[in-house]
Motif scaffolding. Structure first.
Motif, short mmCIF file in Angstrom:
data_model
loop_
_atom_site.label_atom_id
_atom_site.label_comp_id
_atom_site.label_asym_id
_atom_site.label_seq_id
_atom_site.Cartn_x
_atom_site.Cartn_y
_atom_site.Cartn_z
N VAL A 227 0.82 -1.24 0.01
CA VAL A 227 -0.12 0.16 -0.12
C VAL A 227 0.93 1.31 -0.07
O VAL A 227 0.40 2.44 0.23
CB VAL A 227 -1.03 -0.06 1.20
N GLY A 228 2.09 1.17 -0.28
CA GLY A 228 2.97 2.33 -0.17
C GLY A 228 3.14 2.90 1.15
O GLY A 228 3.29 2.58 2.19
N LEU A 229 2.78 4.26 1.09
CA LEU A 229 2.79 5.15 2.21
C LEU A 229 1.56 5.29 2.67
O LEU A 229 1.14 6.44 3.75
CB LEU A 229 3.40 6.28 1.90
N ALA A 230 0.59 4.46 2.25
CA ALA A 230 -0.70 4.65 2.84
C ALA A 230 -1.03 4.41 4.31
O ALA A 230 -1.79 5.55 5.13
CB ALA A 230 -1.71 3.80 2.03
N ASN A 231 -0.36 3.82 4.87
CA ASN A 231 -0.37 3.67 6.19
C ASN A 231 0.30 4.68 7.00
O ASN A 231 -0.44 5.37 8.10
CB ASN A 231 0.50 2.29 6.82
N TYR A 232 1.43 5.39 6.64
CA TYR A 232 1.81 6.59 7.42
C TYR A 232 0.90 7.77 6.92
O TYR A 232 0.62 8.57 7.85
CB TYR A 232 3.38 6.77 6.62
N ALA A 233 0.34 7.82 5.86
CA ALA A 233 -0.71 8.84 5.67
C ALA A 233 -1.76 8.80 6.59
O ALA A 233 -2.14 9.75 7.21
CB ALA A 233 -1.18 8.92 4.25
N GLN A 234 -2.17 7.41 6.98
CA GLN A 234 -3.32 7.36 7.84
C GLN A 234 -3.17 7.85 9.28
O GLN A 234 -3.89 8.53 9.84
CB GLN A 234 -3.61 5.92 7.71
N LEU A 235 -1.77 7.47 9.54
CA LEU A 235 -1.61 7.72 11.16
C LEU A 235 -1.42 9.40 11.22
O LEU A 235 -1.78 9.63 12.39
CB LEU A 235 -0.33 7.07 11.54
N PHE A 236 -1.17 10.00 10.12
CA PHE A 236 -1.28 11.61 10.58
C PHE A 236 -2.40 12.01 10.74
O PHE A 236 -2.79 13.09 11.43
CB PHE A 236 -0.34 12.07 9.40
#
Lengths: 433, 313
Positions: free
Chosen positions: B72-81
């Motif tokens: 999912v690429g950086l989706a997890n990181y985008a989500q946590l913000f």
């Protein structure tokens, strides 16, 4: 020297051979065609003792089955391990599950119960109460075999309630039919005890959730949690249920600072006239030898006394390789425990799921635990989502919102928005199933 | 490398004795690797590999209960913000770190000074102050659950006995986290105390004698000799303590039976990672949160190292 070395080598070799043999035999069938059966459960305390009794009954009924029973701490520790074991294909042959956790486990992690196999052992699905049967059936497949139903119930101290004028002529609790009457009963009991009238887990996730969900459903509240969100929650019913809980936790009707254990301790030490809790606390009240009785939690709103409940049930965890003999023994064991669930009911206060037991005179004679057997017909399980059910994230997070309200840190409106906002963001994350 | 370490100074070679043949050094020669290999293997298997594996996980939507997972690429990181729970629990951890580090340093120092400045039976105080540190976390929490208990607890018993209102140690959202702080201070202050005591005992006595001859009083000696000479230890204690406090999880988890404390007020970020990964089965997202936190800890450690270097020079 030579002889020494030789003998040492022989010894080592023999040890290795013996070890390998022991390893092999532990995987395979034992002597005389015995079957190994691994059974996992999460019962500790008095329920744990009763469960050991049920397992031992089966051991004596089926001497050729070697049961290894493993008890893990209920809640996240148990469900995490069971889910991982199922996902890894090396799950136990038989497991225990709260029916409310089926949305998480029901899709891939469990095998269905074969109704023909059950019928061959004399159990038909018609023998379970309808709401319970509905909950354990997913897409027409029976995913769990219910052992009991454990609704939230109302305990009352007969001495205190008599002094408070709350008993009917026959010595049982006079009907309570509205929220105002419940508050009034609490106040009158508080006058007798000199402290509070009702004990409930106001500062406890399970205690708060059980009462909230019952009131919310009595108010006709609906909660649908579709994957991806947003949550469809009846906000008015949420606010109203939380308002009543705040009004109860005013320090007179009920204390706002009791967790689950402290609530039953307060009732057991006669500091309160009522206790709202799961039926398993009957052990605590009996041990304290106080004059008490139990009844179905009344309808404070509407006509139907909907009540939050759950069912301990048996499941067949998915395995990479199913041993037919062990699977067959798992059917035998589950059916045996259902048939012997009278002890489970009388000791732990749970309503037996199997009608043959629930309608037996031995059960009906049991006081006070058969008083609330009608609750099995009006049970309300938790809303369906991968994060809901007993010991779930929903229960602990909703418990936080509810505690915010009962401790007066939040208004009921803020509490409702807090809960609904969290549900929205949780659903937006998407399901891991 | 081998030669440099073994060349003996010419003056020290005794006449008539042949200089010892330079053997292979354990540090530089190839043989050394065999000594560290067992450790390296364990370290690689249980630290390095999980570290890399976790980093990889954070780019997938891995679930604990599903076989396949997607990149999912950086989706997890985008989500946590945009996940308020991440920031709320991170703040709980930061608040705990600030709230626990200060008393854990100050109280440890005071205890060490009291023990050092001539209390009789020093061994006894050393033992008593350090003893709680030896207890396992579950035992510590069990003791404090009883002390904190709202209706039967010792603290509330004392308070109500003095006519004061009872405190909801474990039930009030404003107090829940501070109960964890109090418990942690009692449990771990002994370790810092021991570091301070060792540092105090290493200060040469003649410094105090000289100061005394110059007419310095007790307070003057404390402020001008003891505390400045403890600077290095204080730096060490603060660094260790901040890193230990940021790791808050077990005592809060057990104290509140995994429910995050009253109103979630005592849910550290590590518990959110645990809940996300193991209770909600979202391993990929949980890894992303823990890596964000990991980076944050490294940043804090770098800033601290810089500050302590500056104060040392």
């Amino acid at each position: 020297m030579t002889t020494h070395r030789l003998s040492r080598r022989t010894l080592l070799r023999a040890t290795a051979a013996a070890g390998a043999a022991a390893l092999l035999s532990s995987c395979a069938r034992g002597p005389g065609g015995a079957v190994d059966l691994a059974y996992w459960n999460f019962f500790t305390g008095s329920d744990g003792e009763l469960m050991v009794g049920l397992v031992d009954r089966f051991r004596s009924e089926a001497p050729n089955v070697r049961v290894t029973d493993t008890t893990l701490m209920w809640g996240p520790p148990y469900y995490t391990k069971l889910a991982m074991a199922c996902a890894g294909g090396r799950a136990p042959d038989l497991g225990t599950l709260h029916a409310s956790r089926l949305p998480t486990f029901g899709t891939d992690l469990l095998d269905e119960w074969d109704v023909d196999e059950l019928a061959a052992r004399g159990v038909s699905m018609d023998e379970f109460p309808e709401p319970v049967r509905k909950r354990v059936t997913i897409d027409g497949r029976v995913m769990a075999l219910p052992l009991d139903t454990h609704p939230m119930v109302l305990y009352y101290n007969t001495d205190i309630c008599e002094k408070a004028g709350l008993l009917a002529a026959d010595g049982s609790l006079a009907p309570i039919t509205s929220a105002d009457q419940m508050l009034d009963a609490g106040r009158r009991a508080a006058e007798v005890t000199g402290s509070t009238g009702i004990a409930f887990g106001s500062a406890d996730n399970l205690g708060g959730w059980m009462l909230f969900w019952s009131l919310f459903r009595q108010l006709g509240g609906q909660m649908r949690l579709p994957d991806g969100g947003p949550a469809e929650v009846d906000r008015d019913a949420t606010v109203q249920a939380m308002t009543l809980m705040r009004d109860m936790a005013d320090g007179t009707v009920a204390s706002p600072t009791l967790d689950g254990q402290a609530a039953s301790a307060a009732f057991a030490s006669q500091q309160t006239g009522f206790l709202i809790h799961g039926p398993w606390e009957v052990t605590t009240a009996r041990t304290a030898e106080i004059p008490f009785s139990m009844t179905q939690f009344p309808a404070l709103y509407g006509d139907t006394p909907y009540v939050r409940a759950d069912s301990h049930s048996f499941v067949l965890p998915a395995q990479a390789q199913v041993d037919p003999a062990a699977r067959s023994a798992a059917y035998d064991m589950a059916v045996s425990m259902l048939r012997n669930s009278l002890d489970w009911a009388s000791g732990g206060g749970h309503i037996p799921a199997l009608s043959a037991v629930a309608e037996s005179p031995q059960y009906l004679d049991q006081q006070p635990i058969s008083n609330y057997r009608g609750a099995a017909q009006v049970v309300e399980y938790d809303p369906e989502a991968y994060f809901s059910g007993s010991g779930s994230t929903l229960m602990s997070r909703a418990g936080q919102s509810i505690q915010g309200v009962t401790s007066r840190a939040l208004t009921p409106e803020q509490g409702a928005d807090d809960l609904i906002g969290w549900l929205d963001s949780q659903l937006k994350l998407g399901s891991p199933l | 490398v081998t030669a440099a370490g073994t060349v003996a100074a010419p003056g020290r070679v005794e006449p008539g004795v042949a200089p010892r043949r330079p053997g292979p050094s354990l540090v530089g020669a190839r043989g050394g690797i065999w000594f560290v290999l067992p450790f390296m293997l364990v370290y690689a298997a249980f630290v390095l590999w999980p570290l890399l594996y976790g980093l990889g996980l954070s780019f997938f939507d891995t679930s604990l209960v599903r076989d396949e997972s997607q990149f999912v690429g950086l989706a997890n990181y985008a989500q946590l913000f945009s996940d308020p729970e991440v920031w709320r629990t991170l703040w709980v951890t930061v608040l705990f770190t600030i709230g626990s580090t200060i008393p854990l340093v100050v109280i440890a120092l005071v205890m060490a000074l009291l023990v050092q400045t001539g209390v009789r039976g020093q061994w006894f105080w050393r033992f008593v102050y350090f003893a709680p540190f030896l207890l396992p976390v579950a035992t510590v929490v069990l003791i404090w659950q009883w002390l904190f208990s709202g209706d039967f607890g010792l603290f509330n018993g004392i308070l109500t006995g003095m006519g004061l209102p009872a405190v909801g140690w474990l039930t009030e959202p404003e107090i829940g986290l501070w109960s964890v702080v109090i418990l942690t201070v009692w449990w771990t202050v002994g370790f810092n105390f021991l570091l301070y005591l060792a540092a105090l005992q290493a200060i040469p006595a003649q410094l105090y004698e000289a100061a005394e001859l110059d007419g310095a009083g007790g307070w003057r000696r404390l402020l001008s000799i003891t505390l400045p000479l403890l600077n290095r230890t204080t730096g060490l204690v603060v660094v260790l303590q901040v890193l230990a406090s940021l790791k808050l999880f077990d005592q809060a988890y057990i104290l509140y039976k995994a429910n995050g404390g009253p109103g979630g007020s005592a849910t550290p970020i590590l518990q959110y990672v645990y809940d996300t990964g193991f209770t909600d089965y979202r391993l990929g997202y949980a890894s992303a949160i823990s890596y964000m936190f990991f980076v944050l800890i490294i940043l804090i450690a770098l800033v601290q190292a810089r500050l302590s270097r500056r104060s040392a020079s």
